[in-house]
Design a protein around this motif. Structure first.
Motif, mmCIF file in Angstrom:
data_model
loop_
_atom_site.group_PDB
_atom_site.id
_atom_site.type_symbol
_atom_site.label_atom_id
_atom_site.label_comp_id
_atom_site.label_asym_id
_atom_site.label_seq_id
_atom_site.Cartn_x
_atom_site.Cartn_y
_atom_site.Cartn_z
ATOM 1 N N SER A 13 0.633 -1.181 0.213
ATOM 2 C CA SER A 13 -0.156 -0.184 -0.709
ATOM 3 C C SER A 13 0.416 1.337 -0.444
ATOM 4 O O SER A 13 2.201 1.320 0.480
ATOM 5 C CB SER A 13 -0.805 0.263 1.057
ATOM 6 O OG SER A 13 -0.172 0.799 2.158
ATOM 7 N N PHE A 14 0.005 2.167 -0.424
ATOM 8 C CA PHE A 14 0.963 3.314 0.217
ATOM 9 C C PHE A 14 1.709 3.923 1.062
ATOM 10 O O PHE A 14 2.752 4.314 0.781
ATOM 11 C CB PHE A 14 0.012 4.923 -0.251
ATOM 12 C CG PHE A 14 0.365 6.123 -0.885
ATOM 13 C CD1 PHE A 14 1.556 6.449 -1.270
ATOM 14 C CD2 PHE A 14 0.804 6.889 0.501
ATOM 15 C CE1 PHE A 14 2.392 7.611 -1.254
ATOM 16 C CE2 PHE A 14 1.369 7.998 0.833
ATOM 17 C CZ PHE A 14 2.331 8.704 0.084
ATOM 18 N N ALA A 19 6.698 3.790 4.681
ATOM 19 C CA ALA A 19 7.705 2.959 5.769
ATOM 20 C C ALA A 19 9.017 2.602 5.014
ATOM 21 O O ALA A 19 10.195 3.165 5.747
ATOM 22 C CB ALA A 19 6.727 2.054 5.408
ATOM 23 N N PHE A 20 8.802 2.077 3.379
ATOM 24 C CA PHE A 20 10.193 1.467 3.621
ATOM 25 C C PHE A 20 10.994 2.231 2.906
ATOM 26 O O PHE A 20 12.045 3.001 3.230
ATOM 27 C CB PHE A 20 9.273 0.970 1.903
ATOM 28 C CG PHE A 20 10.948 0.254 1.594
ATOM 29 C CD1 PHE A 20 11.429 -0.620 1.442
ATOM 30 C CD2 PHE A 20 10.592 0.341 0.338
ATOM 31 C CE1 PHE A 20 12.517 -1.427 1.195
ATOM 32 C CE2 PHE A 20 11.886 -0.091 -1.010
ATOM 33 C CZ PHE A 20 12.949 -1.294 -0.407
ATOM 34 N N GLY A 94 6.439 -7.684 5.999
ATOM 35 C CA GLY A 94 5.920 -7.879 5.358
ATOM 36 C C GLY A 94 5.098 -7.202 4.414
ATOM 37 O O GLY A 94 4.567 -7.571 3.234
ATOM 38 N N TRP A 95 5.522 -5.974 4.425
ATOM 39 C CA TRP A 95 4.757 -4.932 3.653
ATOM 40 C C TRP A 95 5.416 -4.832 2.620
ATOM 41 O O TRP A 95 4.561 -4.446 1.896
ATOM 42 C CB TRP A 95 4.414 -3.183 4.578
ATOM 43 C CG TRP A 95 4.190 -3.511 6.077
ATOM 44 C CD1 TRP A 95 3.410 -4.124 6.201
ATOM 45 C CD2 TRP A 95 4.914 -2.979 7.131
ATOM 46 N NE1 TRP A 95 3.417 -3.842 7.963
ATOM 47 C CE2 TRP A 95 3.687 -2.686 8.246
ATOM 48 C CE3 TRP A 95 5.450 -1.935 7.382
ATOM 49 C CZ2 TRP A 95 4.220 -1.980 9.247
ATOM 50 C CZ3 TRP A 95 5.382 -0.774 8.098
ATOM 51 C CH2 TRP A 95 5.108 -1.063 9.559
ATOM 52 N N ILE A 96 6.362 -4.848 2.298
ATOM 53 C CA ILE A 96 7.472 -5.057 1.112
ATOM 54 C C ILE A 96 8.056 -6.192 0.587
ATOM 55 O O ILE A 96 8.432 -6.361 1.687
ATOM 56 C CB ILE A 96 8.411 -4.103 0.968
ATOM 57 C CG1 ILE A 96 7.305 -2.571 0.851
ATOM 58 C CG2 ILE A 96 8.857 -3.614 -0.669
ATOM 59 C CD1 ILE A 96 6.133 -1.635 0.337
ATOM 60 N N SER A 97 7.477 -6.841 -0.426
ATOM 61 C CA SER A 97 8.467 -7.952 -0.597
ATOM 62 C C SER A 97 9.266 -8.047 -1.294
ATOM 63 O O SER A 97 9.979 -6.676 -1.559
ATOM 64 C CB SER A 97 7.257 -9.139 -1.828
ATOM 65 O OG SER A 97 8.112 -8.162 -2.840
ATOM 66 N N MET A 98 10.917 -8.552 -0.923
ATOM 67 C CA MET A 98 11.425 -8.812 -1.276
ATOM 68 C C MET A 98 12.548 -8.491 -2.609
ATOM 69 O O MET A 98 12.925 -7.718 -2.954
ATOM 70 C CB MET A 98 12.922 -9.209 -0.908
ATOM 71 C CG MET A 98 12.958 -9.419 0.982
ATOM 72 S SD MET A 98 13.493 -8.327 1.787
ATOM 73 C CE MET A 98 15.662 -9.056 0.795
ATOM 74 N N SER A 99 11.662 -8.635 -3.434
ATOM 75 C CA SER A 99 11.540 -8.845 -5.215
ATOM 76 C C SER A 99 11.189 -7.856 -5.648
ATOM 77 O O SER A 99 11.824 -6.657 -6.177
ATOM 78 C CB SER A 99 11.414 -9.435 -5.246
ATOM 79 O OG SER A 99 9.522 -10.045 -5.758
#
Length: 179
Positions: A13-14, A19-20, A94-99
């Motif tokens: 999500s945005f 957060a990233f 887990g909010w952003i996948s590693m790929s």
């Protein structure tokens, strides 16, 4: 007593991407650009709004890239131990996948490079040196096999890049001189 309601962050999500990228840290990159521009105005009597904006966006894009590499590298190295204080790491949560994180880091390097090229056109060789070193060190601060952050040089490089290079580079872009 107030109850604190924690906002649930959905993956990709945005809010997860914010957060990233950690926009709360962007002031770290913005401050020296503001100082260098203020010096140009005060000492040389000149400053250009467009150069200021391009410099600001270039500096903030490197900060965002470095933040994303930091988040990605911690998860890749399994360095997160659950005792973290501060902003959460989006990949660990887990909010952003590693790929997706890896692709975004690559995309951010392209964006940083584009701002770097624009600033090199404006400022020439001194800015080329600063831009290339900033991109490399921004990535290597936490990325790569031997992150700079884990060496005695980590804090020294932060001082050099956020102090000397960012302020004097901004001054140079505004005035094409050193004072």
């Amino acid at each position: 007593m107030k109850s604190v309601v924690k906002k649930e962050i959905r993956p990709h999500s945005f809010a997860a991407w914010m957060a990233f990228m950690r926009p709360k840290t962007f002031w770290i990159a913005a401050a020296p650009v503001c100082v260098g521009t203020a010096f140009a105005g005060a000492l040389a009597g000149t400053w250009n709004l467009w150069i200021f904006l391009f410099t600001l966006l270039g500096a903030v894009s490197i900060q965002a890239m470095s933040n994303m590499v930091n988040d990605y590298a911690y998860n890749l190295k399994k360095a997160e131990n659950g005792t973290r204080v501060g902003l959460p790491r989006a990949t660990t949560k887990g909010w952003i996948s590693m790929s997706a994180a890896k692709k975004m880091v690559g995309f951010s390097i392209v964006i940083c490079s584009l701002f770097g090229i624009l600033l090199i056109v404006i400022g020439g060789l001194p800015i080329a040196c600063i831009a290339v070193l900033s991109l490399i060190c921004g990535f290597c601060y936490m990325g790569g096999p031997k992150p700079i952050a884990y060496t005695p040089f980590g804090e020294f490089l932060v001082l050099v890049f956020y102090g000397l290079f960012a302020v004097s580079g901004t001054y140079w872009l505004q005035t094409h001189s050193f004072n």
